[in-house]
Design a protein around this motif. Structure first.
Motif, PDB file in Angstrom:
ATOM      1  N   THR A  52       1.018  -1.247   0.053  1.00 15.90           N
ATOM      2  CA  THR A  52       0.057   0.117  -0.012  1.00 15.90           C
ATOM      3  C   THR A  52       1.007   1.265  -0.143  1.00 15.90           C
ATOM      4  O   THR A  52       0.466   2.277  -0.531  1.00 15.90           O
ATOM      5  CB  THR A  52      -0.884   0.073   1.178  1.00 15.90           C
ATOM      6  N   ARG A  57       2.924   6.503  -2.733  1.00 15.37           N
ATOM      7  CA  ARG A  57       3.906   7.053  -3.336  1.00 15.37           C
ATOM      8  C   ARG A  57       3.526   7.649  -4.624  1.00 15.37           C
ATOM      9  O   ARG A  57       4.000   8.578  -5.387  1.00 15.37           O
ATOM     10  CB  ARG A  57       5.159   5.939  -3.412  1.00 15.37           C
ATOM     11  N   SER A 117       5.046  10.831   2.651  1.00 13.10           N
ATOM     12  CA  SER A 117       4.704  10.821   4.335  1.00 13.10           C
ATOM     13  C   SER A 117       3.841  12.165   4.539  1.00 13.10           C
ATOM     14  O   SER A 117       2.803  12.022   5.244  1.00 13.10           O
ATOM     15  CB  SER A 117       6.006  10.831   4.808  1.00 13.10           C
ATOM     16  N   ARG A 126      -5.950   9.464   2.350  1.00 13.55           N
ATOM     17  CA  ARG A 126      -6.342   8.257   2.963  1.00 13.55           C
ATOM     18  C   ARG A 126      -7.741   7.751   2.424  1.00 13.55           C
ATOM     19  O   ARG A 126      -7.824   6.453   2.119  1.00 13.55           O
ATOM     20  CB  ARG A 126      -6.172   8.371   4.406  1.00 13.55           C
ATOM     21  N   ARG A 147       0.713   0.989   6.922  1.00 12.55           N
ATOM     22  CA  ARG A 147       0.837   1.514   8.320  1.00 12.55           C
ATOM     23  C   ARG A 147      -0.417   1.489   9.176  1.00 12.55           C
ATOM     24  O   ARG A 147      -0.348   1.404  10.404  1.00 12.55           O
ATOM     25  CB  ARG A 147       1.271   2.998   8.425  1.00 12.55           C
ATOM     26  N   ASP A 148      -1.568   1.211   8.584  1.00 12.02           N
ATOM     27  CA  ASP A 148      -2.915   1.155   9.166  1.00 12.02           C
ATOM     28  C   ASP A 148      -3.605  -0.047   8.707  1.00 12.02           C
ATOM     29  O   ASP A 148      -4.866  -0.043   8.647  1.00 12.02           O
ATOM     30  CB  ASP A 148      -3.622   2.307   8.774  1.00 12.02           C
ATOM     31  N   ARG A 204       0.344  11.539  13.140  1.00 14.71           N
ATOM     32  CA  ARG A 204      -0.724  12.278  12.463  1.00 14.71           C
ATOM     33  C   ARG A 204      -1.986  11.831  13.173  1.00 14.71           C
ATOM     34  O   ARG A 204      -2.151  10.792  13.825  1.00 14.71           O
ATOM     35  CB  ARG A 204      -0.630  11.772  10.950  1.00 14.71           C
TER      36      ARG A 204
HETATM   37  O1   DC Z   1       6.168   1.966   2.771  1.00 19.41           O
HETATM   38  P1   DC Z   1       6.364   3.177   2.209  1.00 19.41           P
HETATM   39  O2   DC Z   1       7.784   3.678   2.868  1.00 19.41           O
HETATM   40  O3   DC Z   1       6.660   2.754   0.535  1.00 19.41           O
HETATM   41  O4   DC Z   1       5.260   4.198   2.489  1.00 19.41           O
HETATM   42  C1   DC Z   1       5.326   5.517   1.967  1.00 19.41           C
HETATM   43  C2   DC Z   1       4.807   6.401   2.926  1.00 19.41           C
HETATM   44  O5   DC Z   1       3.390   6.254   2.742  1.00 19.41           O
HETATM   45  C3   DC Z   1       5.071   6.291   4.335  1.00 19.41           C
HETATM   46  O6   DC Z   1       5.360   7.627   4.884  1.00 19.41           O
HETATM   47  C4   DC Z   1       3.797   5.955   5.028  1.00 19.41           C
HETATM   48  C5   DC Z   1       2.692   6.268   4.121  1.00 19.41           C
HETATM   49  N1   DC Z   1       1.782   4.898   4.372  1.00 19.41           N
HETATM   50  C6   DC Z   1       0.444   5.295   5.088  1.00 19.41           C
HETATM   51  O7   DC Z   1       0.477   6.160   5.726  1.00 19.41           O
HETATM   52  N2   DC Z   1      -0.298   4.181   5.139  1.00 19.41           N
HETATM   53  C7   DC Z   1       0.028   2.932   4.523  1.00 19.41           C
HETATM   54  N3   DC Z   1      -0.707   2.108   4.609  1.00 19.41           N
HETATM   55  C8   DC Z   1       1.146   2.767   3.402  1.00 19.41           C
HETATM   56  C9   DC Z   1       2.102   3.794   3.821  1.00 19.41           C
END
Ligand code: DC
Length: 244
Positions: A52, A57, A117, A126, A147-148, A204
């Motif tokens: 994700t 990105r 980010s 989101r 992340r979530d 956040r």
């Molecule tokens: O895992 P990554 O480094 O490719 O993620 C890029 C950015 O996206 C990172 O700052 C966190 C965010 N992200 C997020 O907030 N929620 C997700 N499910 C995946 C990534």
């Protein structure tokens, strides 16, 4: 009465879906090894791997290309209406598309990382991706990392992993990776960047990075990729046996 019937129908539908698709959520900070491990584990299990972060990105790249001021809600809404993110698979490898263009390799720069980010902190961004991610998980056995995922996207995932590693370990890995590519790298700058991104992702307001209550904590600092992958596979097998 109608409500009850609807609830029963929903209950049945949910049970069927659960029987059909097995969902694994892997969350954790940047550089913990999520994507390498998730990709391997998914291939071994025959699951669809969904990165994700790549979706955030791709949106970030779109915003950078349009020069969007992400602090302005109106400008962000306008830009998002002109951005379409898609996923595809080639030989089992995930490809991410921005308005139909394969941007899988263009999204791996520091500039895109930082914009991703910042953009990921915006509820509008989101919301756009939440729907897309849940849709994919409904129809497939997925291993989704982000992340979530365990906390917001797939709260009913059958297995949740929170994969982490110390800042030093993660910075060391990134340092080696950059040096291996022949790029200039300064360890302290990488570590500072990781700390900053962790802070933004964890603090956040919308969907911050945190370990779901029912997630298994795996610290990869002292483990090899193979060891972590094997641990995840054995956790999946144990869950599937229990659910069978
Ligand atoms: O895992 P990554 O480094 O490719 O993620 C890029 C950015 O996206 C990172 O700052 C966190 C965010 N992200 C997020 O907030 N929620 C997700 N499910 C995946 C990534």
């Amino acid at each position: 009465m109608d409500v009850l019937r609807r609830q029963e129908r929903n209950g049945i539908k949910k049970e069927r879906n659960e029987a059909m698709s097995f969902k694994i959520a892997i969350d954790g900070p940047a550089g913990a090894g999520k994507s390498t491990i998730a990709r391997r584990a998914a291939a071994e299990l025959g699951f669809l791997y969904v990165d994700t972060g790549a979706m955030y990105r791709a949106i970030a790249l779109g915003l950078l290309r349009m020069g969007t001021n992400v602090s302005s809600e109106a400008a962000l809404a306008d830009a998002l209406s002109r951005i379409e993110v898609g996923l595809g698979y080639e030989d089992g490898i995930q490809k991410v598309f921005l308005n139909g263009e394969d941007v899988s390799s263009l999204i791996r720069t520091e500039e895109v990382s930082n914009m991703a980010s910042s953009a990921a902190a915006k509820p509008q961004v989101r919301a756009k991706l939440t729907q897309l991610q849940r849709g994919i998980a409904e129809e497939n056995n997925v291993l989704m990392d982000g992340r979530d995922i365990g906390t917001v996207i797939l709260p009913d995932a059958q297995l949740k992993i929170y994969l982490t590693a110390s800042v030093e370990t993660r910075a060391q890995r990134r340092y080696k990776e950059l040096c291996g590519k022949g790029e200039t790298a300064i360890f302290d700058e990488i570590a500072a960047d990781i700390r900053e991104r962790d802070y933004r992702d964890m603090h956040r307001e919308t969907a911050p990075l945190r370990q779901a209550e029912d997630a298994v904590l795996v610290d990869s600092s002292e483990l090899t990729v193979e060891e972590v992958t094997a641990r995840i596979i054995s956790l999946v097998r144990a869950k599937r046996q229990k659910n069978a």
